[in-house]
Motif scaffolding. Structure first.
Motif, PDB file in Angstrom:
ATOM      1  N   TRP A  83       0.854  -1.176   0.000  1.00  0.00           N
ATOM      2  CA  TRP A  83       0.000   0.000   0.000  1.00  0.00           C
ATOM      3  C   TRP A  83       0.896   1.234   0.000  1.00  0.00           C
ATOM      4  N   PRO A  84       0.409   2.396  -0.441  1.00  0.00           N
ATOM      5  CA  PRO A  84       1.254   3.598  -0.441  1.00  0.00           C
ATOM      6  C   PRO A  84       1.800   3.912   0.943  1.00  0.00           C
ATOM      7  N   ASP A  86       2.484   6.924   2.211  1.00  0.00           N
ATOM      8  CA  ASP A  86       1.811   8.078   2.792  1.00  0.00           C
ATOM      9  C   ASP A  86       0.449   7.684   3.345  1.00  0.00           C
ATOM     10  N   ASP A  89      -2.521   8.843   1.167  1.00  0.00           N
ATOM     11  CA  ASP A  89      -2.613   8.017  -0.036  1.00  0.00           C
ATOM     12  C   ASP A  89      -3.082   6.610   0.293  1.00  0.00           C
ATOM     13  N   ARG A  90      -2.604   6.094   1.416  1.00  0.00           N
ATOM     14  CA  ARG A  90      -2.969   4.721   1.794  1.00  0.00           C
ATOM     15  C   ARG A  90      -4.476   4.613   2.050  1.00  0.00           C
ATOM     16  N   ALA A  93      -6.146   4.656  -1.299  1.00  0.00           N
ATOM     17  CA  ALA A  93      -5.912   3.389  -1.999  1.00  0.00           C
ATOM     18  C   ALA A  93      -6.813   2.294  -1.455  1.00  0.00           C
ATOM     19  N   LEU A 142      -7.309  10.136  -9.328  1.00  0.00           N
ATOM     20  CA  LEU A 142      -6.097   9.590  -8.710  1.00  0.00           C
ATOM     21  C   LEU A 142      -4.877   9.764  -9.612  1.00  0.00           C
ATOM     22  N   ARG A 145      -3.761  13.366  -9.585  1.00  0.00           N
ATOM     23  CA  ARG A 145      -3.102  13.678  -8.313  1.00  0.00           C
ATOM     24  C   ARG A 145      -1.697  13.090  -8.244  1.00  0.00           C
ATOM     25  N   SER A 146      -1.534  11.850  -8.754  1.00  0.00           N
ATOM     26  CA  SER A 146      -0.244  11.162  -8.625  1.00  0.00           C
ATOM     27  C   SER A 146       0.705  11.448  -9.772  1.00  0.00           C
ATOM     28  N   PHE A 152      -1.200   5.594  -7.754  1.00  0.00           N
ATOM     29  CA  PHE A 152      -0.438   6.311  -6.746  1.00  0.00           C
ATOM     30  C   PHE A 152       1.029   6.406  -7.174  1.00  0.00           C
ATOM     31  N   THR A 156       0.705  -0.301  -6.741  1.00  0.00           N
ATOM     32  CA  THR A 156       0.313  -0.717  -5.393  1.00  0.00           C
ATOM     33  C   THR A 156      -0.828  -1.715  -5.480  1.00  0.00           C
TER      34      THR A 156
END
Length: 225
Positions: A83-84, A86, A89-90, A93, A142, A145-146, A152, A156
């Protein structure tokens, strides 16, 4: 570790944890339990607590649900950043993964995963329009943003959850934006996915319940070679 999976060509839920294991270089074996043929349900019932795949076996532990398998792997291998890293972010996700787990039923019902096939025009876009709009919105937000190429930035578990949906868009040539199309290309370019795909293309088995021509009545069950 051993992962019990269904036919690679069709089994969306098997693909998801398999990609996590393969991409993050976690040692494991896999075993295919066919989803058709004589006695297949009885075989699954003997090997899986739910009679379904995937199932992860780690010593005496049996984990039998896709998201639970992924979370277990994330717990056992925290350094892999499945998982991310951050926290914000997590959370996003996990929300996206849970939405995939519980939603997109129209795409699932009308456009079964079939990696060997190409069926442009065989799925009514109106029947899946709401799901297409939602996935476009989610992926678009997403990826913007990424910065991509994955939801991300780096691959992930969230991407693993959406990989089967990406294949549906390609198999049935469903109408999507350039952003979504680039994301589908990124999934297909992933070495772990290419590994799965190459093995899926070599499988000889046919699962009629996942063949669109059988589902829509164009051919009789048992006639697809």
């Amino acid at each position: 570790m051993k992962l019990l999976i269904g036919n690679r060509n069709y089994s969306t839920w098997s693909l998801r944890p398999w990609l996590v294991l393969r991409h993050f270089d976690i040692p494991f074996e896999d075993e295919v339990l066919q989803l058709s043929g004589e006695g297949w349900r009885e075989t699954l019932a003997k090997r899986s607590p739910t009679g379904k795949v995937p199932v992860l076996i780690d010593g005496d532990l049996v984990v039998y649900e896709t998201l639970a398998i992924i979370e277990y792997l994330a717990d056992v291998f925290p350094e892999k950043q499945i998982w991310p890293a951050d926290r914000y972010d997590r959370a996003l996700a996990r929300a996206a993964a849970s939405e995939m787990h519980a939603g997109f039923t129209a795409l699932r019902n009308h456009a079964p995963m079939n990696l060997r096939a190409s069926h442009p025009g065989k799925v009514d876009a109106d029947a899946v329009r709401k799901d297409l709009h939602r996935v476009e919105t989610l992926w678009g937000e997403l990826l913007t943003r990424s910065g991509g190429p994955y939801l991300f930035a780096e691959f992930t578990a969230a991407d693993a959850m959406y990989a089967p949906l990406a294949t549906r868009l390609r198999t049935y040539d469903l109408p999507v934006s350039d952003t979504a199309a680039r994301y589908v290309e990124a999934i297909y370019a992933l070495p772990a996915f290419q590994d799965w795909l190459s093995q899926a293309l070599q499988e000889p088995w046919v699962v009629d319940d996942d063949e669109i021509d059988v589902i829509q009545g164009r051919v009789a069950p048992g006639t697809i070679a």
